[in-house]
Design an enzyme around this catalytic site. Structure first.
Site, PDB file in Angstrom:
ATOM      1  CD  GLU A 263      -3.027  -0.880   2.514  1.00 27.33           C
ATOM      2  OE1 GLU A 263      -2.659   0.110   3.166  1.00 27.33           O
ATOM      3  OE2 GLU A 263      -3.591  -1.923   2.990  1.00 27.33           O
ATOM      4  CD  GLU A 317     -12.222   1.534   0.367  1.00 29.96           C
ATOM      5  OE1 GLU A 317     -12.795   0.472   0.491  1.00 29.96           O
ATOM      6  OE2 GLU A 317     -10.892   1.600   0.573  1.00 29.96           O
ATOM      7  CE  LYS A 320     -10.926   2.041   4.171  1.00 35.48           C
ATOM      8  NZ  LYS A 320      -9.600   2.115   4.369  1.00 35.48           N
ATOM      9  CD  GLU A 326      -8.039   6.847   6.767  1.00 38.52           C
ATOM     10  OE1 GLU A 326      -8.534   5.425   6.258  1.00 38.52           O
ATOM     11  OE2 GLU A 326      -7.150   6.937   6.698  1.00 38.52           O
TER      12      GLU A 326
END
Length: 498
Positions: A263, A317, A320, A326
């Site tokens: 990541e 996303e 999240k 985030e």
């Protein structure tokens, strides 16, 4: 909007041998309207993305990835770790269900056993290595241990005193887990999976780490960080963290375990206390990271040996928890539209505006009107094309005939599915054209408008409800016998295009 800004980027990876460094992407699923697996795969194929990491082993996704050649990393979720770490049979069942059942049609190349376990789930740390060994034993029993590697992604925060890199060492309290883990990785020819986030290192440094150093920006020699022990010069946080991992392994007498970054990325949006989570910084970081890998720059400790890296992440996303950043790490939104245009050359070329290979999907000359109507109904129904521009009073209503309306629906679907040839077939009544079918104020997806910008295009998720498409069908009942032809369209097109 046509999504081509990664095409050249990932096309480069096709000429790199499979055992050489690559760029991949992580596919998270914390979206309120997660695209259907076939849509995800269509986007991957359109962008020539050849390496992906899943945070689970979703069966529908694995089936959609079958026969694509895309190399897939699957994950044992953290919530399943305790059961697998305590039972060899549970691990064998997991491998049978999630790997053996799909391989080799789905090109599974590695298994992540948990994710950030040592930092996010410390209670499971005691069974982590057991779980890894049980999973590997199941692969051995299936004769897949050479094809599928096993490891576990670790947070770079377990590396202490990371600068200068030559002094780095792992958190000693974790050695009872790390030493047997490294023994396993070395004995099986696997690799250390490491999650590296220069964004967080920069944020936590309180100004000590310069932003340019975190973003891979070119630094003058007097701004480079120098390891006083090795005299190696570091121009970015990423390389320093990778070398810190190598030195930390050397400290424990492991010198031949490669690192793969599972990541890395940068958020494109943040809250008021996250001023450097911006589109420009995200673009700069990811563009420079990609070039760094493909240029085979390597690190100061291992020059010329590039580190394969998975970008975090494919989609924003939106569900999240946590700070705004985030929810904004993605390269694309849920509709498949790019969040920003990656800069792949020093001149900052924006590939989404490159129309040298612009194509459209339109109705074939002489196509049977009934077949066109059936295809149009499928596109505006099961095909999830947003057909509201075809409603009366909207920009693409005129000319009000099946050919003109089919042109718009076909081309929208074609772009939504990544402009793959099989997305412009419609049982033989459609064809690919280089002539822009836009007219008046009706701009087709990917078309250049009067201001030189790409026509807006939103590809709704296949599991979403498209009220506009329904409105189109109902609004034209007085002109066409929709109910009969819709059934016909489902029968003819359902198998061919779903």
């Amino acid at each position: 909007m046509a999504v081509h800004f990664l095409l050249l980027l990932f096309a480069v990876s096709l000429v790199v041998a499979d055992d050489e460094a690559f760029i991949g992407v992580n596919i998270g699923t914390d979206l309120s309207d997660m695209p259907h697996p076939t849509q995800v795969v269509a986007l991957l194929k359109a962008q020539q993305i050849r390496h992906v990491r899943l945070y689970d082993a979703d069966q529908a996704m694995l089936l959609a990835l079958a026969k694509t050649g895309i190399q897939v990393v699957v994950t044992v979720p953290n919530e399943e770790l305790l059961a697998i770490g305590q039972s060899n049979s549970t691990a064998a069942n997991w491998v049978s269900r999630n790997v053996v059942a799909h391989y080799p049609a789905t090109n599974i190349t590695a298994i992540c056993v948990g994710s950030d376990v040592l930092t996010s789930l410390p209670n499971a740390a005691k069974v982590l290595v057991s779980a890894i060994k049980y999973i590997h034993s199941a692969l051995v029993a299936s004769n897949l241990d050479r094809q599928v590697k096993v490891s576990t992604p670790l947070s770079s925060s377990i590396i202490l005193d990371s600068f200068p890199p030559s002094q780095a060492f792992f958190n000693r309290s974790l050695n009872p887990v790390l030493v047997p883990l490294l023994d396993f990785l070395q004995s099986t020819g696997s690799y250390l999976m490491l999650n590296i986030y220069p964004y967080y290192d920069y944020m936590r440094s309180n100004g000590v780490i310069p932003l340019d150093y975190a973003l891979f920006k070119t630094l003058p020699p007097n701004k480079e960080a120098v390891d006083s022990n090795t005299l190696l010069h570091y121009t970015n946080v990423f390389d320093a963290m990778v070398d810190a991992a190598y030195f930390a392994m050397t400290f424990l007498n492991y010198s031949n375990i490669p690192v793969v970054v599972t990541e890395s990325g940068w958020p494109s949006k943040g809250g008021s206390n996250e001023p450097d989570a911006t589109v420009d910084n995200a673009n700069t970081y990811n563009s420079n990271l990609i070039k760094h890998v493909f240029n085979k720059t390597g690190t100061p400790k291992h020059p010329g040996i590039a580190v394969s890296t998975y970008i975090y992440e494919l989609y924003n996303e939106d569900t999240k928890p946590g700070p705004l950043s985030e929810r904004n790490w993605g390269l694309f939104d849920a509709n498949g539209a790019p969040v920003y245009i990656l800069r792949l050359t020093e001149s900052g070329a924006l590939l989404a505006n490159d129309t040298s290979n612009q194509t459209f999907c339109i109705a074939k000359d002489g196509a049977d009107p009934k077949m066109l109507q059936a295809a149009l109904d499928w596109a505006c129904g099961p095909g999830k094309v947003e057909c509201s521009p075809l409603l009366q009073g909207q920009p693409c209503y005129e000319p009000d005939n099946v050919i003109a309306h089919a042109n718009y629906a076909f081309d929208t679907y074609y772009h939504k599915m990544g402009k793959t040839p099989d997305a412009c077939d419609f049982n033989g009544v459609a064809t690919i054209s280089t002539s822009d079918p836009s007219h008046g104020s009706c701009l087709f997806p990917g078309s250049l408008g009067k201001n030189g910008t790409l026509g807006n295009f939103t590809a709704p998720s296949m599991n979403s409800t498209n009220s506009d498409s329904s409105a189109y069908n109902l609004g034209n009942c007085d002109l066409r016998i929709r109910s009969i032809l819709m059934v016909t369209g489902f029968l003819i097109w359902g198998v061919v295009l779903l």
